[in-house]
Scaffold this motif. Structure first.
Motif, PDB file in Angstrom:
ATOM      1  N   GLY A 178       0.501  11.743  -0.904  1.00 21.30           N
ATOM      2  CA  GLY A 178       0.813  11.927   0.513  1.00 21.30           C
ATOM      3  C   GLY A 178      -0.248  11.276   1.384  1.00 21.30           C
ATOM      4  N   PHE A 179       0.160  10.856   2.570  1.00 22.09           N
ATOM      5  CA  PHE A 179      -0.790  10.241   3.495  1.00 22.09           C
ATOM      6  C   PHE A 179      -0.238  10.365   4.906  1.00 22.09           C
ATOM      7  CE2 PHE A 179       2.141   7.126   1.806  1.00 22.09           C
ATOM      8  CZ  PHE A 179       2.608   6.464   2.942  1.00 22.09           C
ATOM      9  N   GLU A 180      -1.099  10.141   5.863  1.00 22.37           N
ATOM     10  CA  GLU A 180      -0.697  10.166   7.268  1.00 22.37           C
ATOM     11  C   GLU A 180      -1.073   8.817   7.867  1.00 22.37           C
ATOM     12  OE1 GLU A 180      -1.920  12.545  11.384  1.00 22.37           O
ATOM     13  OE2 GLU A 180      -2.617  13.322   9.460  1.00 22.37           O
ATOM     14  N   ILE A 181      -0.138   8.244   8.619  1.00 18.81           N
ATOM     15  CA  ILE A 181      -0.386   6.944   9.258  1.00 18.81           C
ATOM     16  C   ILE A 181      -0.444   7.120  10.773  1.00 18.81           C
ATOM     17  CG2 ILE A 181       0.658   4.688   9.816  1.00 18.81           C
ATOM     18  CD1 ILE A 181      -0.350   4.649   7.032  1.00 18.81           C
ATOM     19  N   VAL A 182      -1.449   6.522  11.377  1.00 13.86           N
ATOM     20  CA  VAL A 182      -1.534   6.480  12.829  1.00 13.86           C
ATOM     21  C   VAL A 182      -1.444   5.004  13.220  1.00 13.86           C
ATOM     22  CG1 VAL A 182      -2.982   6.935  14.847  1.00 13.86           C
ATOM     23  CG2 VAL A 182      -3.003   8.526  12.905  1.00 13.86           C
ATOM     24  N   VAL A 197     -11.394  -4.418   5.784  1.00 10.13           N
ATOM     25  CA  VAL A 197     -11.773  -4.129   4.400  1.00 10.13           C
ATOM     26  C   VAL A 197     -11.563  -2.648   4.092  1.00 10.13           C
ATOM     27  CG1 VAL A 197     -13.600  -4.296   2.683  1.00 10.13           C
ATOM     28  CG2 VAL A 197     -13.552  -5.888   4.595  1.00 10.13           C
ATOM     29  N   SER A 198     -10.906  -2.359   2.985  1.00  9.31           N
ATOM     30  CA  SER A 198     -10.748  -0.986   2.523  1.00  9.31           C
ATOM     31  C   SER A 198     -10.416  -1.014   1.040  1.00  9.31           C
ATOM     32  CB  SER A 198      -9.618  -0.277   3.284  1.00  9.31           C
ATOM     33  OG  SER A 198      -8.372  -0.532   2.665  1.00  9.31           O
ATOM     34  N   PRO A 199     -10.443   0.139   0.385  1.00  5.92           N
ATOM     35  CA  PRO A 199     -10.079   0.157  -1.039  1.00  5.92           C
ATOM     36  C   PRO A 199      -8.654  -0.345  -1.288  1.00  5.92           C
ATOM     37  CG  PRO A 199     -11.155   2.205  -0.423  1.00  5.92           C
ATOM     38  CD  PRO A 199     -10.907   1.456   0.842  1.00  5.92           C
ATOM     39  N   PHE A 200      -7.813  -0.325  -0.259  1.00  4.43           N
ATOM     40  CA  PHE A 200      -6.434  -0.793  -0.440  1.00  4.43           C
ATOM     41  C   PHE A 200      -6.362  -2.301  -0.659  1.00  4.43           C
ATOM     42  CE2 PHE A 200      -6.100   3.206   1.923  1.00  4.43           C
ATOM     43  CZ  PHE A 200      -5.433   3.929   0.943  1.00  4.43           C
ATOM     44  N   GLY A 201      -7.413  -3.005  -0.271  1.00  5.41           N
ATOM     45  CA  GLY A 201      -7.489  -4.444  -0.518  1.00  5.41           C
ATOM     46  C   GLY A 201      -7.569  -4.761  -2.007  1.00  5.41           C
ATOM     47  N   LEU A 202      -7.973  -3.768  -2.800  1.00 10.41           N
ATOM     48  CA  LEU A 202      -8.062  -3.978  -4.249  1.00 10.41           C
ATOM     49  C   LEU A 202      -6.700  -4.323  -4.848  1.00 10.41           C
ATOM     50  CD1 LEU A 202     -10.440  -0.996  -5.103  1.00 10.41           C
ATOM     51  CD2 LEU A 202     -11.046  -3.430  -5.147  1.00 10.41           C
ATOM     52  N   LEU A 203      -5.635  -3.907  -4.173  1.00  9.61           N
ATOM     53  CA  LEU A 203      -4.281  -4.254  -4.636  1.00  9.61           C
ATOM     54  C   LEU A 203      -4.094  -5.769  -4.711  1.00  9.61           C
ATOM     55  CD1 LEU A 203      -1.881  -1.859  -2.667  1.00  9.61           C
ATOM     56  CD2 LEU A 203      -2.105  -2.029  -5.153  1.00  9.61           C
ATOM     57  N   VAL A 242       0.856  -1.196   0.000  1.00  2.27           N
ATOM     58  CA  VAL A 242       0.000   0.000   0.000  1.00  2.27           C
ATOM     59  C   VAL A 242       0.891   1.245   0.000  1.00  2.27           C
ATOM     60  CG1 VAL A 242      -1.678   1.362   1.338  1.00  2.27           C
ATOM     61  CG2 VAL A 242      -1.919  -1.129   1.183  1.00  2.27           C
ATOM     62  N   VAL A 243       1.848   1.270   0.926  1.00  4.41           N
ATOM     63  CA  VAL A 243       2.766   2.404   1.044  1.00  4.41           C
ATOM     64  C   VAL A 243       3.585   2.559  -0.234  1.00  4.41           C
ATOM     65  CG1 VAL A 243       4.779   3.284   2.303  1.00  4.41           C
ATOM     66  CG2 VAL A 243       2.857   2.274   3.547  1.00  4.41           C
ATOM     67  N   GLU A 244       4.069   1.444  -0.769  1.00  2.03           N
ATOM     68  CA  GLU A 244       4.874   1.491  -1.990  1.00  2.03           C
ATOM     69  C   GLU A 244       4.081   2.073  -3.154  1.00  2.03           C
ATOM     70  OE1 GLU A 244       6.146  -2.595  -2.290  1.00  2.03           O
ATOM     71  OE2 GLU A 244       7.857  -2.250  -0.951  1.00  2.03           O
ATOM     72  N   LYS A 245       2.824   1.656  -3.299  1.00  4.56           N
ATOM     73  CA  LYS A 245       1.992   2.151  -4.405  1.00  4.56           C
ATOM     74  C   LYS A 245       1.708   3.645  -4.234  1.00  4.56           C
ATOM     75  CE  LYS A 245      -0.175   1.622  -8.216  1.00  4.56           C
ATOM     76  NZ  LYS A 245       0.595   1.361  -9.431  1.00  4.56           N
ATOM     77  N   LEU A 246       1.388   4.063  -3.014  1.00  6.95           N
ATOM     78  CA  LEU A 246       1.109   5.479  -2.763  1.00  6.95           C
ATOM     79  C   LEU A 246       2.352   6.328  -3.048  1.00  6.95           C
ATOM     80  CD1 LEU A 246      -1.095   5.222   0.450  1.00  6.95           C
ATOM     81  CD2 LEU A 246      -1.860   5.739  -1.870  1.00  6.95           C
ATOM     82  N   ASN A 247       3.516   5.832  -2.626  1.00 10.50           N
ATOM     83  CA  ASN A 247       4.762   6.558  -2.886  1.00 10.50           C
ATOM     84  C   ASN A 247       5.037   6.650  -4.384  1.00 10.50           C
ATOM     85  OD1 ASN A 247       5.272   7.098  -0.194  1.00 10.50           O
ATOM     86  ND2 ASN A 247       6.530   5.284   0.092  1.00 10.50           N
ATOM     87  N   GLU A 248       4.801   5.541  -5.076  1.00 12.76           N
ATOM     88  CA  GLU A 248       5.010   5.504  -6.519  1.00 12.76           C
ATOM     89  C   GLU A 248       4.134   6.551  -7.228  1.00 12.76           C
ATOM     90  OE1 GLU A 248       3.390   2.511  -9.877  1.00 12.76           O
ATOM     91  OE2 GLU A 248       4.405   1.502  -8.206  1.00 12.76           O
ATOM     92  N   PHE A 260      -8.888   4.988   6.540  1.00 13.18           N
ATOM     93  CA  PHE A 260      -9.086   3.549   6.298  1.00 13.18           C
ATOM     94  C   PHE A 260      -8.037   2.758   7.051  1.00 13.18           C
ATOM     95  CE2 PHE A 260     -10.321   5.750   2.398  1.00 13.18           C
ATOM     96  CZ  PHE A 260     -11.572   5.221   2.163  1.00 13.18           C
ATOM     97  N   HIS A 261      -8.267   1.452   7.163  1.00 14.46           N
ATOM     98  CA  HIS A 261      -7.205   0.551   7.600  1.00 14.46           C
ATOM     99  C   HIS A 261      -6.448   0.169   6.334  1.00 14.46           C
ATOM    100  CE1 HIS A 261      -8.357   0.198  11.683  1.00 14.46           C
ATOM    101  NE2 HIS A 261      -9.465  -0.486  11.484  1.00 14.46           N
ATOM    102  N   PRO A 262      -5.135   0.411   6.280  1.00 12.06           N
ATOM    103  CA  PRO A 262      -4.368   0.085   5.071  1.00 12.06           C
ATOM    104  C   PRO A 262      -3.960  -1.396   5.047  1.00 12.06           C
ATOM    105  CG  PRO A 262      -2.961   1.203   6.660  1.00 12.06           C
ATOM    106  CD  PRO A 262      -4.330   1.123   7.281  1.00 12.06           C
TER     107      PRO A 262
END
Length: 164
Positions: A19-23, A103-109, A9-15, A132-134
């Protein structure tokens, strides 16, 4: 050892230069619990539902405000589908490698067949950020709504905006 579904998820967003914030937090088992971990951080709290038809020939990923109740009849009408229900945890794992509650849209990966239709409730598309939960319930990601759409489209899905 569980497969790491968060790193892609992080790799795709970086690519995509998104930008995003993680808690980081302890595993969240309910939306109420998840919300308590991210109190005070700006961004609409979402719930993502994984639905299917009776014959399991079509799957739907629906993102909406987590305080809103899904009107299943209206969803069926808007998507021209019939006999829709929540997909089983087995289907969820088969299609997105995810356990229930993550479940989140990141699961589509993880959806090799690219056979899930993506819907977002119009009501939340005006929000600046969503959470979302990544692909793990030990983290919450905040991402701009426009960037979420970009992410979904970049991995080969069409975002359908509907008025629930």
């Amino acid at each position: 050892m569980e497969k790491d579904l968060y790193t892609p998820v992080v790799e795709k967003l970086n690519e995509l230069n998104i930008g995003f914030e993680i808690v980081e937090h302890e595993p969240a088992l309910t939306t109420e619990q998840a919300d308590s971990f991210i109190e005070g951080i700006e961004g609409v709290r979402t719930k993502t539902m994984f639905l299917t038809n009776k014959k399991k020939t079509q799957y739907y990923l629906l993102v909406m405000d987590d305080k809103k109740r899904l009107d299943m009849e209206k969803f069926k009408e808007l998507t021209n589908a019939n006999r829709i229900r929540m997909a089983s945890s087995d289907s969820l794992y088969d299609k997105m490698l995810l356990p229930p509650g993550v479940v989140s849209p990141f699961g589509l990966l993880n959806n090799k067949d690219k056979d899930i239709l993506v819907y977002i409730d119009n009501e939340i598309t005006t929000e600046q950020r969503m959470s979302f939960h990544p692909n793990t319930n030990e983290k919450t990601i905040f991402i701009k709504t426009t960037d979420l759409m970009l992410f979904i489209e970049s991995i080969g899905y069409q975002v359908n905006i509907i008025d629930l």
